[in-house]
Design a protein around this motif. Sequence first.
Motif, PDB file in Angstrom:
ATOM      1  N   ALA A   1       0.773  -1.058   0.372  1.00  0.00           N
ATOM      2  CA  ALA A   1      -0.068  -0.011  -0.142  1.00  0.00           C
ATOM      3  C   ALA A   1       0.898   1.289   0.464  1.00  0.00           C
ATOM      4  O   ALA A   1       1.889   1.633   0.750  1.00  0.00           O
ATOM      5  CB  ALA A   1      -0.894   0.590   1.429  1.00  0.00           C
ATOM      6  N   VAL A   2       0.857   2.184  -1.339  1.00  0.00           N
ATOM      7  CA  VAL A   2       1.610   3.205  -1.709  1.00  0.00           C
ATOM      8  C   VAL A   2       0.873   4.497  -1.620  1.00  0.00           C
ATOM      9  O   VAL A   2      -0.428   4.456  -1.506  1.00  0.00           O
ATOM     10  CB  VAL A   2       2.550   3.209  -2.254  1.00  0.00           C
ATOM     11  N   VAL A   3       1.565   5.338  -0.832  1.00  0.00           N
ATOM     12  CA  VAL A   3       0.518   6.896  -1.286  1.00  0.00           C
ATOM     13  C   VAL A   3       1.734   7.756  -1.675  1.00  0.00           C
ATOM     14  O   VAL A   3       3.050   7.768  -1.237  1.00  0.00           O
ATOM     15  CB  VAL A   3       0.228   7.547   0.848  1.00  0.00           C
ATOM     16  N   ILE A   4       1.429   8.105  -2.123  1.00  0.00           N
ATOM     17  CA  ILE A   4       2.130   9.425  -3.528  1.00  0.00           C
ATOM     18  C   ILE A   4       1.091  11.127  -3.458  1.00  0.00           C
ATOM     19  O   ILE A   4       0.707  11.606  -3.078  1.00  0.00           O
ATOM     20  CB  ILE A   4       1.401   8.947  -4.557  1.00  0.00           C
ATOM     21  N   ALA A   5       2.523  11.710  -2.843  1.00  0.00           N
ATOM     22  CA  ALA A   5       1.855  12.860  -2.044  1.00  0.00           C
ATOM     23  C   ALA A   5       2.458  13.846  -2.419  1.00  0.00           C
ATOM     24  O   ALA A   5       3.686  13.562  -3.092  1.00  0.00           O
ATOM     25  CB  ALA A   5       1.544  12.708  -0.101  1.00  0.00           C
TER      26      ALA A   5
ATOM     27  N   LEU B   1     -15.539   1.942  -8.190  1.00  0.00           N
ATOM     28  CA  LEU B   1     -15.236   0.851  -7.536  1.00  0.00           C
ATOM     29  C   LEU B   1     -15.676  -0.813  -7.154  1.00  0.00           C
ATOM     30  O   LEU B   1     -14.782  -1.577  -7.008  1.00  0.00           O
ATOM     31  CB  LEU B   1     -14.909   1.903  -5.512  1.00  0.00           C
ATOM     32  N   SER B   2     -16.486  -0.622  -7.129  1.00  0.00           N
ATOM     33  CA  SER B   2     -17.511  -2.195  -7.241  1.00  0.00           C
ATOM     34  C   SER B   2     -17.190  -2.408  -8.114  1.00  0.00           C
ATOM     35  O   SER B   2     -17.362  -3.625  -8.328  1.00  0.00           O
ATOM     36  CB  SER B   2     -19.448  -1.696  -6.938  1.00  0.00           C
ATOM     37  N   LEU B   3     -17.103  -2.026  -9.526  1.00  0.00           N
ATOM     38  CA  LEU B   3     -16.761  -2.452 -10.914  1.00  0.00           C
ATOM     39  C   LEU B   3     -15.429  -2.796 -10.615  1.00  0.00           C
ATOM     40  O   LEU B   3     -15.844  -4.507 -10.676  1.00  0.00           O
ATOM     41  CB  LEU B   3     -17.411  -2.085 -11.903  1.00  0.00           C
ATOM     42  N   LEU B   4     -14.539  -2.222 -10.244  1.00  0.00           N
ATOM     43  CA  LEU B   4     -12.863  -2.809 -10.341  1.00  0.00           C
ATOM     44  C   LEU B   4     -13.149  -3.901  -9.178  1.00  0.00           C
ATOM     45  O   LEU B   4     -12.525  -4.712  -9.474  1.00  0.00           O
ATOM     46  CB  LEU B   4     -12.532  -1.356  -9.752  1.00  0.00           C
ATOM     47  N   MET B   5     -14.041  -3.559  -8.309  1.00  0.00           N
ATOM     48  CA  MET B   5     -13.615  -5.134  -7.465  1.00  0.00           C
ATOM     49  C   MET B   5     -13.852  -5.990  -8.309  1.00  0.00           C
ATOM     50  O   MET B   5     -12.704  -7.224  -7.264  1.00  0.00           O
ATOM     51  CB  MET B   5     -14.581  -4.193  -6.091  1.00  0.00           C
ATOM     52  N   ALA B   6     -14.908  -6.598  -8.707  1.00  0.00           N
ATOM     53  CA  ALA B   6     -15.468  -7.642  -9.153  1.00  0.00           C
ATOM     54  C   ALA B   6     -14.165  -7.947  -9.939  1.00  0.00           C
ATOM     55  O   ALA B   6     -14.420  -8.830 -10.577  1.00  0.00           O
ATOM     56  CB  ALA B   6     -16.965  -7.053  -9.956  1.00  0.00           C
ATOM     57  N   GLN B   7     -13.116  -7.032 -10.810  1.00  0.00           N
ATOM     58  CA  GLN B   7     -11.911  -8.016 -11.784  1.00  0.00           C
ATOM     59  C   GLN B   7     -10.686  -8.692 -10.611  1.00  0.00           C
ATOM     60  O   GLN B   7      -9.965  -8.632 -10.838  1.00  0.00           O
ATOM     61  CB  GLN B   7     -11.890  -6.798 -12.176  1.00  0.00           C
ATOM     62  N   LYS B   8     -11.183  -8.386  -8.967  1.00  0.00           N
ATOM     63  CA  LYS B   8     -10.160  -9.019  -7.978  1.00  0.00           C
ATOM     64  C   LYS B   8      -9.225  -8.658  -8.962  1.00  0.00           C
ATOM     65  O   LYS B   8      -7.530  -8.944  -9.429  1.00  0.00           O
ATOM     66  CB  LYS B   8     -10.651 -10.398  -8.274  1.00  0.00           C
ATOM     67  N   PRO B   9      -9.005  -6.908  -9.123  1.00  0.00           N
ATOM     68  CA  PRO B   9      -8.085  -6.474  -9.752  1.00  0.00           C
ATOM     69  C   PRO B   9      -6.537  -6.759  -8.534  1.00  0.00           C
ATOM     70  O   PRO B   9      -5.937  -6.755  -7.090  1.00  0.00           O
ATOM     71  CB  PRO B   9      -7.790  -4.470  -8.972  1.00  0.00           C
ATOM     72  N   ALA B  10      -5.543  -6.412  -8.877  1.00  0.00           N
ATOM     73  CA  ALA B  10      -3.762  -6.936  -8.698  1.00  0.00           C
ATOM     74  C   ALA B  10      -3.065  -5.440  -8.253  1.00  0.00           C
ATOM     75  O   ALA B  10      -2.426  -5.960  -6.777  1.00  0.00           O
ATOM     76  CB  ALA B  10      -2.438  -7.823  -9.115  1.00  0.00           C
ATOM     77  N   VAL B  11      -3.557  -4.615  -8.492  1.00  0.00           N
ATOM     78  CA  VAL B  11      -3.189  -3.717  -8.486  1.00  0.00           C
ATOM     79  C   VAL B  11      -4.086  -3.079  -8.311  1.00  0.00           C
ATOM     80  O   VAL B  11      -5.035  -2.303  -9.455  1.00  0.00           O
ATOM     81  CB  VAL B  11      -2.186  -2.782  -9.763  1.00  0.00           C
TER      82      VAL B  11
ATOM     83  N   ASP C   1      -7.421  -7.010   1.762  1.00  0.00           N
ATOM     84  CA  ASP C   1      -7.717  -8.899   2.398  1.00  0.00           C
ATOM     85  C   ASP C   1      -7.437  -9.822   1.328  1.00  0.00           C
ATOM     86  O   ASP C   1      -7.318 -10.856   1.633  1.00  0.00           O
ATOM     87  CB  ASP C   1      -8.853  -8.660   3.592  1.00  0.00           C
ATOM     88  N   ASP C   2      -8.519  -9.701   0.901  1.00  0.00           N
ATOM     89  CA  ASP C   2      -8.975 -10.850  -0.578  1.00  0.00           C
ATOM     90  C   ASP C   2      -7.978 -11.234  -1.342  1.00  0.00           C
ATOM     91  O   ASP C   2      -8.006 -12.274  -1.638  1.00  0.00           O
ATOM     92  CB  ASP C   2     -10.166 -10.397  -0.998  1.00  0.00           C
ATOM     93  N   PHE C   3      -7.789  -9.956  -1.938  1.00  0.00           N
ATOM     94  CA  PHE C   3      -6.942 -10.240  -3.837  1.00  0.00           C
ATOM     95  C   PHE C   3      -6.071 -10.260  -3.270  1.00  0.00           C
ATOM     96  O   PHE C   3      -4.352 -10.097  -4.104  1.00  0.00           O
ATOM     97  CB  PHE C   3      -7.363  -9.419  -4.456  1.00  0.00           C
ATOM     98  N   LYS C   4      -5.064  -9.868  -1.946  1.00  0.00           N
ATOM     99  CA  LYS C   4      -3.572  -9.044  -1.738  1.00  0.00           C
ATOM    100  C   LYS C   4      -3.762  -7.553  -2.875  1.00  0.00           C
ATOM    101  O   LYS C   4      -2.410  -7.778  -3.273  1.00  0.00           O
ATOM    102  CB  LYS C   4      -2.334  -9.677  -1.614  1.00  0.00           C
ATOM    103  N   THR C   5      -4.353  -6.856  -2.933  1.00  0.00           N
ATOM    104  CA  THR C   5      -4.148  -5.911  -3.938  1.00  0.00           C
ATOM    105  C   THR C   5      -3.410  -5.092  -3.578  1.00  0.00           C
ATOM    106  O   THR C   5      -3.505  -4.790  -2.640  1.00  0.00           O
ATOM    107  CB  THR C   5      -5.694  -5.222  -3.962  1.00  0.00           C
ATOM    108  N   ALA C   6      -2.461  -4.821  -4.700  1.00  0.00           N
ATOM    109  CA  ALA C   6      -1.710  -3.514  -4.180  1.00  0.00           C
ATOM    110  C   ALA C   6      -2.280  -2.073  -4.630  1.00  0.00           C
ATOM    111  O   ALA C   6      -3.235  -1.623  -5.653  1.00  0.00           O
ATOM    112  CB  ALA C   6      -0.181  -3.314  -5.445  1.00  0.00           C
ATOM    113  N   VAL C   7      -1.851  -1.427  -3.237  1.00  0.00           N
ATOM    114  CA  VAL C   7      -3.017   0.154  -3.443  1.00  0.00           C
ATOM    115  C   VAL C   7      -2.094   0.820  -4.145  1.00  0.00           C
ATOM    116  O   VAL C   7      -1.018   1.248  -2.498  1.00  0.00           O
ATOM    117  CB  VAL C   7      -3.994  -0.367  -2.494  1.00  0.00           C
TER     118      VAL C   7
END
Lengths: 124, 281
Positions: free
Chosen positions: B33-37, B133-143, B170-176
């Motif tokens: 999980a990365v924040v760019i500021a 966001l709900s559309l993207l989540m259904a894709q089980k995004p890696a990023v 938690d579910d897909f270990k998505t990089a955020v």
Amino acid sequence: MIRINVDLNSPLPAYQQIIQSLKIEVLSGRLKNGDRLPPIRELAKLLKLNPNTVAKAYYTLESEGFVESRPGSGNWVNVRAPGLDGLKRSMLDGETRAYLDRAFSLGAGLDDVRNSVERIAAHE
Amino acid sequence: MSDHILEARNLTVRFGKRPAVDDVTVAFKPGEAVVIAGPNGAGKSTFLRCLAGAIVPDRGRVLLDRNLSGRNIGFLSDRLSLYEGWTLEEAWTFHRREFGIAEPARQTFRAIDLGPRRRVKSLSVGERTLFHLSLLMAQKPAVLLIDEVLHALDPYLRERFLEAVIEAMDDFKTAVIMVNHVFQETAQLPERVMIMDGGRFSLDESREDLERKVKKAVFAGEWPSEIPFLFETSSDLQKERYVYPFLDEWPAKSGLDFKDVALGEIVKAFIGGAYVQKRAR
């Protein structure tokens, strides 16, 4: 219902705040030996934390012996009485240190502190 | 690519003559999980849009883990237009076919509290963000690339939004990877902090290291010249300086009292410091 507080503005890292809260829950008796801790995912959602942060808190508690992790079934409180006494003493010392800092900054001496503690305790 | 999921190599994007992203090379790991500021106009959004494939760079390239394709990357921005004239149900059906998603729509609509017969264009900015966001989540995004969307959400939708992102982690270990202006609510998510300024990254540190290395000291008299500082806030009452990188020997040497600083304040000090440098140039 257990209470876990994480102050987002505190410089104390969130995982350490979780550890602190859970230890207080154990000492107060709201969490008992053999109780199940909230699942990582649920606690992360509730506190708006990274699941890794909650996992790190549980993992640290496990390495200190306060939590037993059973794969597939979650994390469980594991405290027997002797460990509890040591914990109580170290947390009390921490609170006392913080209190004394504030009291001394008011210009109070150790005798003033002692008198104040005894007077107030006698009235409660 | 080794253990990286997404990588930018020598990325440059120019708007006219001025580079918005200036020869940036950086890599991201799975699940982090990365924040760019950074200050306004630093190139944060442009960089993110490049990672998402929404902008083609003038130079350099974006590399994806070889097991992934563009559909494993979710990009969320409040500037996207999305199936405007359709009902949510139509948009969902289309999206599902397009991305080969098996999950039934009913669950999604219940989760975000929106009626399936409403039209996309009738949604508020916040509702639209959550629907997207709900559309993207259904894709089980890696990023998941999130370009500052929180400021458009009310407090209730913000909570729903964060919960959905935390579930994905938690579910897909998505990089955020998120670009943030509003920091308060998301401050506990990132494990890695990047500051962008003038099209480049001026800082890239783990949160843990950063929190150890930035301290704040209140002072009244002389500031010891050997201690470098990032940023100063001053009033008639007192001056505060943020130091980086902090050395353990300073408190004893200088007699100053150094305090820990929370992440939101650390980021503010870096951005403030960037403005001071800009004025000096």
